[in-house]
Scaffold this motif. Structure first.
Motif, mmCIF file in Angstrom:
data_model
loop_
_atom_site.group_PDB
_atom_site.id
_atom_site.type_symbol
_atom_site.label_atom_id
_atom_site.label_comp_id
_atom_site.label_asym_id
_atom_site.label_seq_id
_atom_site.Cartn_x
_atom_site.Cartn_y
_atom_site.Cartn_z
ATOM 1 N N UNK A 320 0.863 -1.087 0.039
ATOM 2 C CA UNK A 320 -0.193 -0.062 0.086
ATOM 3 C C UNK A 320 0.928 1.233 0.028
ATOM 4 N N UNK A 321 2.259 1.266 -0.178
ATOM 5 C CA UNK A 321 2.856 2.285 -0.602
ATOM 6 C C UNK A 321 3.341 2.883 0.917
ATOM 7 N N UNK A 322 3.057 2.441 1.883
ATOM 8 C CA UNK A 322 3.397 2.882 3.266
ATOM 9 C C UNK A 322 4.670 2.486 3.608
ATOM 10 N N UNK A 323 5.618 3.433 4.084
ATOM 11 C CA UNK A 323 6.968 3.143 4.615
ATOM 12 C C UNK A 323 7.218 3.388 6.100
ATOM 13 N N UNK A 324 7.646 2.445 6.638
ATOM 14 C CA UNK A 324 7.819 2.480 8.097
ATOM 15 C C UNK A 324 9.315 2.938 8.049
ATOM 16 N N UNK A 325 9.666 3.276 9.561
ATOM 17 C CA UNK A 325 11.077 3.766 9.875
ATOM 18 C C UNK A 325 12.005 2.868 9.303
ATOM 19 N N UNK A 326 11.815 1.632 9.721
ATOM 20 C CA UNK A 326 12.923 0.535 9.338
ATOM 21 C C UNK A 326 12.828 0.423 7.805
ATOM 22 N N UNK A 327 11.890 0.289 7.217
ATOM 23 C CA UNK A 327 11.964 0.435 5.740
ATOM 24 C C UNK A 327 12.512 1.455 5.110
ATOM 25 N N UNK A 328 12.436 2.639 5.428
ATOM 26 C CA UNK A 328 12.879 3.953 5.126
ATOM 27 C C UNK A 328 14.486 3.675 5.133
ATOM 28 N N UNK A 329 14.692 3.199 6.417
ATOM 29 C CA UNK A 329 16.235 3.000 6.471
ATOM 30 C C UNK A 329 17.000 2.113 5.807
ATOM 31 N N UNK A 330 16.050 1.040 5.499
ATOM 32 C CA UNK A 330 16.671 0.078 4.503
ATOM 33 C C UNK A 330 17.049 0.438 3.205
ATOM 34 N N UNK A 331 15.750 1.351 2.991
ATOM 35 C CA UNK A 331 15.863 1.784 1.619
ATOM 36 C C UNK A 331 17.048 2.723 1.305
ATOM 37 N N UNK A 332 17.091 3.559 2.305
ATOM 38 C CA UNK A 332 18.399 4.573 2.223
ATOM 39 C C UNK A 332 19.564 3.873 2.263
ATOM 40 N N UNK A 333 19.801 2.697 2.886
ATOM 41 C CA UNK A 333 20.965 1.881 2.892
ATOM 42 C C UNK A 333 21.110 1.378 1.239
ATOM 43 N N UNK A 334 20.066 0.942 0.913
ATOM 44 C CA UNK A 334 20.119 0.573 -0.610
ATOM 45 C C UNK A 334 20.482 1.542 -1.446
ATOM 46 N N UNK A 335 19.945 2.642 -1.253
ATOM 47 C CA UNK A 335 20.406 4.000 -2.385
ATOM 48 C C UNK A 335 21.856 3.944 -2.062
ATOM 49 N N UNK A 336 22.555 4.190 -0.949
ATOM 50 C CA UNK A 336 23.799 4.384 -0.807
ATOM 51 C C UNK A 336 24.595 3.142 -1.322
ATOM 52 N N UNK A 337 24.288 1.988 -1.139
ATOM 53 C CA UNK A 337 24.900 0.849 -1.821
ATOM 54 C C UNK A 337 25.017 1.104 -3.417
ATOM 55 N N UNK A 338 23.853 1.576 -3.708
ATOM 56 C CA UNK A 338 23.582 1.565 -5.451
ATOM 57 C C UNK A 338 24.516 2.719 -5.850
ATOM 58 N N UNK A 339 24.668 3.647 -5.007
ATOM 59 C CA UNK A 339 25.767 4.906 -5.483
ATOM 60 C C UNK A 339 26.864 4.595 -5.421
ATOM 61 N N UNK A 340 27.332 3.488 -4.809
ATOM 62 C CA UNK A 340 28.915 3.005 -4.744
ATOM 63 C C UNK A 340 29.268 2.166 -5.754
ATOM 64 N N UNK A 341 28.030 1.652 -6.766
ATOM 65 C CA UNK A 341 28.282 0.813 -7.659
ATOM 66 C C UNK A 341 28.902 1.836 -8.913
ATOM 67 N N UNK A 342 29.503 1.053 -9.938
ATOM 68 C CA UNK A 342 29.989 1.535 -11.318
ATOM 69 C C UNK A 342 28.868 2.054 -12.134
ATOM 70 N N UNK A 343 27.924 2.871 -11.687
ATOM 71 C CA UNK A 343 26.836 3.414 -12.538
ATOM 72 C C UNK A 343 26.865 4.900 -12.745
ATOM 73 N N UNK A 344 26.262 5.301 -13.696
ATOM 74 C CA UNK A 344 26.279 6.919 -14.044
ATOM 75 C C UNK A 344 24.795 7.370 -13.832
ATOM 76 N N UNK A 345 23.974 6.390 -13.995
ATOM 77 C CA UNK A 345 22.207 6.733 -13.736
ATOM 78 C C UNK A 345 21.919 5.731 -12.870
#
Length: 570
Positions: A320-345
């Motif tokens: 239902x699109x709802x994001x708990x504290x724990x889900x937000x932090x997991x997604x933040x960590x995933x974004x940070x991990x993705x940014x460390x990969x050899x990607x430009x987009x």
């Protein structure tokens, strides 16, 4: 045309029809179906040329349909009648279904047919089919109906079961007994169908460890219990708040539960299954999700990521699109991990059903301190948004496959480019939740795109807008009108085109320069501090309106009146 919506609630279907009709120049007002007297008063006040019932749970009063043309949006093919239409269609395994626009009459769903639109059934939950195929067919059917009403020589089709094209029939209300799972006999596919046919409302009742729960949010599992060694019905694993139950030929994930008879201290609304079954679930082995996956080989998990050349795709699919504290932090960590990969987009794909609806109101309501959990949740959302904004080495695209509301809209604006499917509905405001002020850096992100005046208008009027209108206003950058399944392909082509065009370095340089300039004028931390100061008043202040509104929303309490921003006739 002056059109009155008489509806049980302003749900996804009602919102889509509302924005489509108003953007075509129709004058639409809304009245919640509270009782006969309220409905009659609304008709008297608005004096509509047409009444449309997109979502009702009872018949329109005779005092109204006798004197006004009333069109019922029924989620069934020609001749289908009665409640639970979509539920029964799924349970029977129908490959095609439809929506019929029929005129209200003395006999339920037996009035003259103005339009009927069919669609192919998809393997999905009832909620998903309703938000997508049913909504699209309803829109097409209603627009056809409006055209035909304007044609003086058009005569609607009387219901006649002798006609070859009238294939529906009467169905009574589906019961829990009709849906009951037989774990000793039902395959995983059958279990999935039964739970999905009740998803959203009312849920499917089943027993776990001797207690009855309503089951929601079922997903397929292909690897666990592949050898069928676990007894069908037993709990075998947990992941991302969900529990996995064995079936005779495999297993299924069940994401959310609701006690049928809550005991002292228990909450009577949907919560993650692991949270509801805390004592039992903690002893289950955890099937740890793997962030980096091969898309064609993945099993269900809330967050996953994959790369294609220099483009990274991050999917996050929260119920239902709802994001708990724990889900937000997991997604933040995933974004940070993705940014460390050899990607430009970096492409943020969200989920197929929802992009995001912001903080998780059910989780907040279930917390020991609702104020503290509200505070933690909004800060976690802010941390996520900051991670998206602060990405100097990647061009970030927000690809909105599904609807978004409140902080979820502003989270998307943290990206460099925002694109949505044409069918997406956006609710870029917080005020409906007890005058909540909102954060997610919206006071920085929104005026940058639409200007101060429109930003004020969008956040104050509390009305949904279509993706097309959002694009026209500059709120988002692109609106894609193709078929639902083709959006991901379109996004992949867009991302690769950015790489191939040779302009990406220029875009990234401009992005870094603009961010530095913006930071010099007013630091992001200042925007965040100012927003949170206002939200602290919502959470901890003397005005209880946010807490009252959240409680009403979570407990699904019956509406006592229609809000004035919807009922223009009032």
């Amino acid at each position: 045309m002056r059109i009155l919506f008489l509806t049980h609630s302003f749900n996804s279907l009602s919102q889509r029809l509302y924005v489509e009709l108003t953007e075509r120049g129709h004058q639409v007002s809304i009245e919640f179906d509270i009782n006969d007297a309220v409905a009659e008063q609304a008709v008297e006040l608005f004096k509509p040329e047409l009444i449309v019932a997109p979502f009702l749970k009872r018949a329109i009063p005779e005092s109204i349909w006798r004197h006004h043309r009333c069109i019922i949006i029924h989620p069934g093919i020609k001749g289908d009648r009665g409640p639970s239409s979509l539920d029964w269609a799924m349970m029977r395994g129908e490959t095609h279904w439809g929506v019929t626009c029929l005129q209200a009459d003395a006999e339920m769903d037996a009035g003259d047919i103005w339009a009927s639109v069919e669609f192919e059934m998809r393997s999905a939950s009832k909620s998903s089919l309703y938000r997508n195929e049913v909504t699209e067919a309803a829109l097409t059917g209603l627009l056809q109906t409006l055209e035909r009403i304007e044609q003086p020589d058009f005569t609607p089709l009387a219901l006649d079961y002798s006609r070859a094209d009238v294939a529906g029939q009467w169905h009574c209300m589906i019961t829990q007994a009709d849906r009951a799972i037989d774990w000793a006999d039902d395959s995983a596919a059958t279990v999935l169908t039964k739970i999905r046919a009740a998803d959203g409302m009312p849920g499917l009742i089943d027993s776990i460890n001797g207690r009855d729960y309503l089951l929601f949010n079922a997903q397929a599992e292909t690897h666990l219990n592949a050898d069928c060694s676990a007894e069908a019905g037993t709990l075998i694993s947990r992941r991302d708040g969900a529990i996995c139950r064995a079936t005779i030929d495999g297993a299924v994930w069940i994401g959310h539960l609701q006690p049928v008879e809550p005991k002292g201290g228990e909450f009577g609304f949907k919560l993650p299954a692991v949270q509801v079954l805390a004592d039992v679930a903690r002893d289950l082995p955890e099937s740890t999700p793997v962030l980096l996956v091969q898309p064609e080989k993945k099993d269900w998990q809330e967050i996953y990521y994959y790369q294609q050349a220099e483009v990274g795709y991050l999917h996050f699919d929260f119920y239902n699109g709802a994001m708990s504290t724990e889900q937000c932090l997991r997604l933040r960590d995933a974004v940070e991990t993705a940014k460390q990969q050899p990607i430009r987009v970096l492409v943020l794909m969200g989920g197929e059903e929802f992009w995001s609806n912001g903080i998780h109101l059910n989780q907040i309501e279930a917390a020991t301190s609702v104020a503290d959990e509200s505070w933690a949740n909004i800060n976690a959302m802010n941390d996520l948004c900051l991670s998206i904004i602060d990405s100097p080495d990647q061009y970030v695209i927000a690809a909105m496959q599904g609807n978004a509301g409140a902080g979820g809209v502003f989270m998307a604006l943290a990206a460099d480019r925002v694109v949505a499917r044409e069918a997406v509905i956006l609710n870029p405001h917080y005020k409906s939740m007890g005058n909540l002020y909102g954060s997610e850096y919206w006071t920085y992100l929104l005026p940058k795109r639409v200007g101060v005046e429109r930003a004020q208008e969008l956040t104050q009027n509390r009305l949904p807008i279509s993706a097309q209108k959002a694009c026209q206003q500059g709120l988002i950058d692109g609106c894609w009108a193709g078929r639902r399944g083709g959006f991901a392909d379109e996004i992949r082509a867009m991302a690769q085109a950015l790489i191939d065009a040779g302009s990406l370095e220029r875009l990234l340089t401009e992005k870094r320069d603009q961010r530095l300039q913006d930071e010099t004028i007013k630091p992001l931390q200042q925007y965040r501090d100012e927003e949170l100061q206002r939200m602290k008043l919502n959470f901890y202040g003397f005005d209880p309106s946010y807490h009252v509104a959240r409680y009403h929303f979570v407990e699904k309490l019956a509406k006592a009146r229609t809000p004035s921003f919807l009922a223009s006739h009032r």
